[in-house]
Design an enzyme around this catalytic site. Structure first.
Site, PDB file in Angstrom:
ATOM      1  N   ASN A  45       0.927  -1.074   0.292  1.00  0.00           N
ATOM      2  CA  ASN A  45       0.074  -0.024  -0.124  1.00  0.00           C
ATOM      3  C   ASN A  45       0.777   1.270  -0.026  1.00  0.00           C
ATOM      4  OD1 ASN A  45      -1.624   2.309   1.343  1.00  0.00           O
ATOM      5  ND2 ASN A  45      -3.357   0.704   1.273  1.00  0.00           N
ATOM      6  N   GLU A  58      -2.536  -4.775  -3.303  1.00  0.00           N
ATOM      7  CA  GLU A  58      -2.780  -5.746  -4.655  1.00  0.00           C
ATOM      8  C   GLU A  58      -2.187  -4.971  -5.862  1.00  0.00           C
ATOM      9  OE1 GLU A  58      -4.564  -5.289  -1.864  1.00  0.00           O
ATOM     10  OE2 GLU A  58      -5.840  -6.945  -1.078  1.00  0.00           O
ATOM     11  N   SER A  81      -7.423  -9.675   3.682  1.00  0.00           N
ATOM     12  CA  SER A  81      -8.685  -9.870   2.618  1.00  0.00           C
ATOM     13  C   SER A  81      -8.797  -8.713   1.905  1.00  0.00           C
ATOM     14  CB  SER A  81     -10.116 -10.190   3.534  1.00  0.00           C
ATOM     15  OG  SER A  81     -11.068 -10.007   2.784  1.00  0.00           O
ATOM     16  N   ASP A 146      -8.455   4.762   3.944  1.00  0.00           N
ATOM     17  CA  ASP A 146      -7.723   3.773   3.018  1.00  0.00           C
ATOM     18  C   ASP A 146      -9.013   2.853   2.497  1.00  0.00           C
ATOM     19  OD1 ASP A 146      -5.536   3.046   1.456  1.00  0.00           O
ATOM     20  OD2 ASP A 146      -5.867   0.817   2.310  1.00  0.00           O
TER      21      ASP A 146
END
Lengths: 150, 150
Positions: A45, A58, A81, A146
């Site tokens: 991130n 991701e 997750s 976020d």
């Protein structure tokens, strides 16, 4: 998939998350592995570091992998997750598998991905969970920003 | 929302798409407008230009807007129906409204977004559709790569 393999790959994502934390960022890391097991991309991130809200762990790993003709057989490994944004990435590009470090501190779209044929492995890793618990307790406003929580 | 307002905002996204096409890229553009109608960010697909598969038009506009504490009341305007990746972005961050230039050449996740409370305005703009039809006919392999179609 093999749990030992999933746990081995998770260490790459955890290393990324720790690097993000050391940079003053949000400690979520990810890695994209190819169908042949080769590491295609890794990242964490970068909201704080780059002032860039589009780089979740991701999407950062996906970007790092560069252009790919197909994602068939690939595995996205993430410490947490995947949110809807990152779950949408997995679905759109046909990433075959997602390894989730933990889904205790945040439950994103991995059930939805499973319904759409993505193989999901939730490792429930205590170190991943502790990292997020500590971070959320320390910086709740940043965490809420976020994930777009008002 | 008011259709004239939606059409006016769409011109910003179309300008972005045309800029992308002029750069040799995929002609999809987007813009993010604030609850007060101020333009927060704009951008276009940058797969070819930057070798970056993570920058779809919508994520490019979202990135350009920088960090925001809330997306309540904001509108994502895009020349093309948002794919799952970009639909996930809209859902996760609570973007309130999506203006879609056209959904003829590609039907993404805007119905799903509507089910989850996002206001969807599909303009069915002939110029947007023609731009994508021409591009898909000319560069089918690039288009398929951009949406993860094997």
């Amino acid at each position: 998939m093999d749990q030992a393999q999933a746990r081995a790959w998770l260490t790459t994502a955890v290393d990324e998350a720790r690097q993000g934390l050391a940079e003053g960022g949000i400690p979520i890391g990810a890695a994209l592995y190819g169908a042949d097991g080769v590491l295609l991309g890794r990242g964490h991130n970068r909201r704080v570091q780059d002032g860039d809200p589009s780089l979740h762990a991701e999407t950062s790993a996906f970007r790092d992998a560069g252009r790919q003709r197909t994602y068939r057989g690939t595995t996205m490994v993430t410490t947490l997750s995947p949110c809807w944004y990152c779950s949408g990435l997995v679905r759109q590009f046909g990433i075959s598998r997602v390894v989730v470090g933990e889904a205790r501190t945040f439950h994103g779209g991995h059930d939805w991905l499973a319904e759409h044929g993505v193989e999901i492995v939730v490792l429930d890793d205590p170190a991943c969970a502790a990292m997020m618990e500590d971070f959320i307790a320390a910086r709740p406003e940043l965490w809420h920003e976020d994930i777009g929580a008002d």
